[in-house]
Design a protein around this motif. Structure first.
Motif, mmCIF file in Angstrom:
data_model
loop_
_atom_site.group_PDB
_atom_site.id
_atom_site.type_symbol
_atom_site.label_atom_id
_atom_site.label_comp_id
_atom_site.label_asym_id
_atom_site.label_seq_id
_atom_site.Cartn_x
_atom_site.Cartn_y
_atom_site.Cartn_z
ATOM 1 N N CYS A 12 16.066 -14.116 21.954
ATOM 2 C CA CYS A 12 15.349 -15.258 21.380
ATOM 3 C C CYS A 12 14.235 -14.776 20.460
ATOM 4 O O CYS A 12 13.631 -13.720 20.683
ATOM 5 N N TYR A 13 13.982 -15.574 19.425
ATOM 6 C CA TYR A 13 12.962 -15.256 18.437
ATOM 7 C C TYR A 13 12.327 -16.566 17.964
ATOM 8 O O TYR A 13 12.949 -17.630 18.033
ATOM 9 N N PRO A 14 11.115 -16.506 17.448
ATOM 10 C CA PRO A 14 10.548 -17.711 16.816
ATOM 11 C C PRO A 14 11.187 -17.948 15.456
ATOM 12 O O PRO A 14 11.649 -17.004 14.801
ATOM 13 N N ALA A 15 11.237 -19.187 15.027
ATOM 14 C CA ALA A 15 11.788 -19.524 13.710
ATOM 15 C C ALA A 15 10.816 -19.082 12.625
ATOM 16 O O ALA A 15 9.608 -19.310 12.726
ATOM 17 N N GLN A 16 11.349 -18.449 11.587
ATOM 18 C CA GLN A 16 10.531 -17.938 10.493
ATOM 19 C C GLN A 16 10.770 -18.759 9.226
ATOM 20 O O GLN A 16 11.676 -19.601 9.170
ATOM 21 N N ASP A 17 9.951 -18.499 8.205
ATOM 22 C CA ASP A 17 10.178 -19.135 6.911
ATOM 23 C C ASP A 17 11.582 -18.802 6.424
ATOM 24 O O ASP A 17 12.009 -17.646 6.445
ATOM 25 N N GLY A 18 12.279 -19.823 5.985
ATOM 26 C CA GLY A 18 13.654 -19.652 5.556
ATOM 27 C C GLY A 18 14.651 -20.028 6.624
ATOM 28 O O GLY A 18 15.821 -20.283 6.320
ATOM 29 N N ASP A 19 14.200 -20.070 7.893
ATOM 30 C CA ASP A 19 15.089 -20.495 8.973
ATOM 31 C C ASP A 19 15.182 -22.017 9.047
ATOM 32 O O ASP A 19 16.149 -22.555 9.583
ATOM 33 N N GLU A 21 -3.991 -28.121 15.518
ATOM 34 C CA GLU A 21 -3.871 -27.667 14.127
ATOM 35 C C GLU A 21 -2.731 -26.677 13.911
ATOM 36 O O GLU A 21 -2.456 -26.270 12.774
ATOM 37 N N LYS A 22 -2.033 -26.300 14.977
ATOM 38 C CA LYS A 22 -0.984 -25.291 14.872
ATOM 39 C C LYS A 22 0.388 -25.934 14.685
ATOM 40 O O LYS A 22 0.624 -27.066 15.112
ATOM 41 N N ASN A 23 1.274 -25.186 14.062
ATOM 42 C CA ASN A 23 2.665 -25.609 13.937
ATOM 43 C C ASN A 23 3.336 -25.434 15.298
ATOM 44 O O ASN A 23 3.453 -24.309 15.789
ATOM 45 N N PRO A 24 3.772 -26.510 15.950
ATOM 46 C CA PRO A 24 4.347 -26.373 17.298
ATOM 47 C C PRO A 24 5.595 -25.508 17.325
ATOM 48 O O PRO A 24 5.908 -24.903 18.360
ATOM 49 N N LEU A 25 6.312 -25.418 16.206
ATOM 50 C CA LEU A 25 7.522 -24.604 16.198
ATOM 51 C C LEU A 25 7.218 -23.114 16.289
ATOM 52 O O LEU A 25 8.111 -22.318 16.599
ATOM 53 N N ASP A 26 5.972 -22.730 16.013
ATOM 54 C CA ASP A 26 5.604 -21.322 16.168
ATOM 55 C C ASP A 26 5.664 -20.887 17.626
ATOM 56 O O ASP A 26 5.756 -19.687 17.916
ATOM 57 N N LYS A 27 5.590 -21.849 18.551
ATOM 58 C CA LYS A 27 5.596 -21.540 19.981
ATOM 59 C C LYS A 27 6.958 -21.769 20.628
ATOM 60 O O LYS A 27 7.120 -21.537 21.827
ATOM 61 N N VAL A 28 7.930 -22.254 19.845
ATOM 62 C CA VAL A 28 9.266 -22.512 20.378
ATOM 63 C C VAL A 28 10.168 -21.327 20.042
ATOM 64 O O VAL A 28 10.167 -20.837 18.912
ATOM 65 N N MET A 29 10.938 -20.888 21.022
ATOM 66 C CA MET A 29 11.837 -19.754 20.823
ATOM 67 C C MET A 29 13.269 -20.258 20.627
ATOM 68 O O MET A 29 13.685 -21.248 21.245
ATOM 69 N N PHE A 30 14.014 -19.528 19.770
ATOM 70 C CA PHE A 30 15.378 -19.919 19.424
ATOM 71 C C PHE A 30 16.326 -18.734 19.604
ATOM 72 O O PHE A 30 15.914 -17.571 19.554
ATOM 73 N N TYR A 31 17.596 -19.077 19.810
ATOM 74 C CA TYR A 31 18.648 -18.070 19.882
ATOM 75 C C TYR A 31 19.751 -18.477 18.906
ATOM 76 O O TYR A 31 19.733 -19.583 18.347
ATOM 77 N N ILE A 73 19.203 -22.160 17.199
ATOM 78 C CA ILE A 73 18.535 -22.207 15.906
ATOM 79 C C ILE A 73 19.119 -23.304 15.017
ATOM 80 O O ILE A 73 18.439 -23.808 14.109
ATOM 81 N N LYS A 74 20.354 -23.721 15.282
ATOM 82 C CA LYS A 74 20.955 -24.804 14.500
ATOM 83 C C LYS A 74 20.225 -26.132 14.707
ATOM 84 O O LYS A 74 20.351 -27.043 13.892
ATOM 85 N N ASP A 75 19.460 -26.239 15.797
ATOM 86 C CA ASP A 75 18.748 -27.477 16.100
ATOM 87 C C ASP A 75 17.279 -27.423 15.696
ATOM 88 O O ASP A 75 16.494 -28.298 16.075
ATOM 89 N N VAL A 76 16.889 -26.408 14.932
ATOM 90 C CA VAL A 76 15.477 -26.256 14.590
ATOM 91 C C VAL A 76 14.962 -27.442 13.782
ATOM 92 O O VAL A 76 13.832 -27.909 13.984
#
Length: 609
Positions: free
Chosen positions: A408-415, A390-400, A232-235
């Motif tokens: 792993c979880y998707p990045a949310q607002d505030g992340d 039209e989609k945010n590609p980060l919605d499909k990327v999983m992070f740990y 998640i540090k590399d988001v």
């Protein structure tokens, strides 16, 4: 001695120096694919196609890009193999992934995406898009040809695995590890090493280098739930890759001059196709092997009558007598289909004929539109996005995270940063004319078509799109604009439409899609020209100035200037400013041969004092 000889004769890795990744190791196995006619062909195919005509540093080819992708593929697969041994990634897996990265662009035609994205649809208009030839299909064909011609020993299952990796289709080899398909051609979220390389390479070579730490991203990769995830540090780093992709499309890939030359090259290929059989080579690997950017020089050097038209177009490219963009507009992604349907070359031509068919009255008396044909008008729609339409590609990327490395979880607002767009795709509409003499005429026709649409069709389109996103209409939306209101669509002739259009009030931005509607209907003041305007290319602007008197060295004009004639060099010399210069005496600076330098002489005089 025998051992030394064996060691010397054993195949060794070699290294190449790359401006993006520094030293790249080429293993003996990879060399067997690289040192072939099929791969060396990529030296003659520009990575960015016609962008090189605008950004002169963007001269890199598919050859070095594929080597870079192979390098990153091997690094990522090796990292997963080492850091997560429980996944049982084998040396064979790493090798197949690296070969897929090396060979993933073997099927690209001349000028890369110009060939399969623009030329092929023109030659196969009745073939459905899903069945149309693509460079990925060409890569598989050329890969089979490479293996066969060079007698490369490879297991049939491995060969199918490599081709499936190139296509990014795991279902073709379901027994293989699915996360390996995220490396070369990631269909899950578009985040793959192909993108890592071309974004860094294209930016660097065009002179717009970006500071994205690819090595850090690869080192943070981790397989969870059978897909590649990242720390998640590399988001923000990953988001920057997606944002840079959009900027490259907007600034480089869809530049007006590069796009104009693309259409000129397409016309060259279409004109030469009947004689050279270009489109017939798609399923003939030996013939396709010789199909590169050099085809332009082949046509240019020919003398046959069948290629005369193609040669004339090539000459126009060489002398910068290009197709010209007459107008452009950035459209919201939701309006792309409606705009494609309503803004067409035929509608523009009809508008021109309606307005300029009569030469006795109005603006038409100043403009001659005779000779303008449907083929002279180009309407281009280019979709520019962050990687997932039209989609945010980060919605499909999983992070740990470091504290929970196995979840792993998707990045949310505030992340990650809130400074990101509300939409992730848009469409660039560009209108071109092949004949610069009709520059103003085509622009007037295009603007008449846009004005005739009026705000209501676009409002309904935007409202439908808005309802599709929210599930219900916006309760704040007012009733439809009545036909008798000042905002109603103008009716009558195109001339009447143009006149009444100027009095249309601005559409309130509170209306769904209102701000983009008003921007679409508003004329672009930066590109606006008179309908009688004719664009003159830089070459044609070099006309000989009119002289007032003659002479052997040129013609003397007003102000004492000498204008060039066929007998002089062509430069303009200002004569009046050349006054007599006073000769200077340089004898004080002259030294006798062998005399000491001024510095040494000064030091000697100081010592005497």
């Amino acid at each position: 001695m025998h051992i030394d000889e064996c060691e010397d004769s054993a195949p060794r890795s070699r290294f190449v120096k790359d401006p993006i990744h520094d030293l790249i190791e080429i293993s003996p196995r990879l060399s067997s694919f690289l040192d072939t006619r099929q791969f060396q062909r990529l030296r003659n195919i520009k990575q960015l196609g016609t962008t090189y005509y605008v950004w002169i540093g963007a001269c890199h080819n598919r050859f070095e890009h594929c080597i870079g992708v192979a390098h990153l593929s091997r690094l990522l697969a090796s990292h997963i193999k080492t850091s997560q041994p429980e996944l049982n990634v084998t040396d064979r897996d790493v090798e197949c992934v690296a070969i897929a990265g090396l060979c993933h662009d073997l099927g690209h035609g001349p000028w890369s995406h110009v060939f399969d994205g623009m030329f092929i649809p023109k030659t196969m208009p009745h073939v459905e898009e899903k069945d149309r030839w693509t460079h990925e299909k060409g890569s598989e064909m050329m890969f089979d040809f490479l293996v066969q011609e060079n007698n490369i020993e490879i297991d049939e299952h491995d060969k199918n695995f490599i081709k499936a990796l190139i296509a990014g289709e795991h279902d073709r080899t379901p027994s293989e590890k699915s996360f390996l398909f995220d490396i070369v051609a990631n269909k899950r979220n578009g985040l793959d090493v192909d993108k890592f390389d071309y974004i860094a390479r294209d930016s660097h070579m065009a002179g717009h280098a970006v500071n994205i730490n690819t090595s850090r991203i690869l080192q943070s990769a981790r397989v969870l739930n059978d897909q590649i995830c990242y720390d998640i540090k590399d988001v923000n780093n990953i988001y920057e890759i997606c944002a840079t992709r959009f900027r490259l499309h907007k600034m480089l890939y869809n530049h007006k001059t590069a796009k104009a030359i693309e259409y000129m090259i397409i016309d060259v290929l279409l004109s030469a196709d009947k004689y050279l059989g270009i489109s017939d080579s798609l399923d003939k690997p030996e013939k396709y092997l010789r199909l590169t950017d050099s085809i332009l020089e082949t046509i240019e050097a020919s003398e046959v009558e069948e290629l005369k038209e193609a040669r004339q177009l090539v000459r126009r490219i060489r002398t910068r007598d290009l197709y010209r963009r007459v107008d452009y507009k950035v459209l919201p992604y939701d309006m792309r289909n409606f705009a494609r349907e309503k803004i067409t070359p035929q509608r523009i031509l009809d508008a021109v004929r309606e307005r300029f068919s009569c030469h006795g009255e109005g603006a038409g008396s100043q403009v001659d539109a005779n000779g303008l044909g449907l083929d002279d008008i180009i309407v281009d729609f280019s979709t520019m996005h962050y990687g997932m339409k039209e989609k945010n590609p980060l919605d499909k990327v999983m992070f740990y995270s470091k504290s929970r490395p196995n979840q792993c979880y998707p990045a949310q607002d505030g992340d990650y940063s809130f400074l990101r767009p509300t939409v992730f795709a848009e469409v660039m509409l560009q209108v071109f004319t092949k004949n610069p003499d009709f520059y103003g005429v085509v622009q007037a026709g295009y603007r008449a078509v846009v004005a005739s649409l009026g705000p209501e069709p676009f409002r309904s389109t935007a409202s439908t799109a808005q309802q599709g996103r929210t599930g219900s209409p916006d309760v704040s939306e007012g009733p439809p604009t009545p036909r008798d209101s000042p905002m109603a669509t103008p009716t009558g002739s195109v001339t009447d439409i143009l006149q009444s259009y100027a009095s249309l009030p601005s559409i309130p931005s509170t209306t769904p899609g209102g701000s983009c509607l008003s921007s679409l209907l508003r004329e672009n003041e930066f590109t606006k020209v008179d309908a009688s305007y004719r664009h003159i290319s830089p070459v044609k602007q070099l006309v000989k100035p009119r002289s007032t008197s003659g002479g052997p060295g040129g013609s003397i004009g007003s102000g004492g200037k000498v204008f060039p004639t066929s007998g002089n060099s062509g430069s303009v010399i200002e004569m009046q400013s050349l006054g007599e210069k006073r000769p200077r005496d340089y004898t004080g600076f002259m030294e006798e041969p062998g005399s000491p330098s001024p510095k040494r002489r000064k030091a000697a005089n100081g010592a005497k004092g």
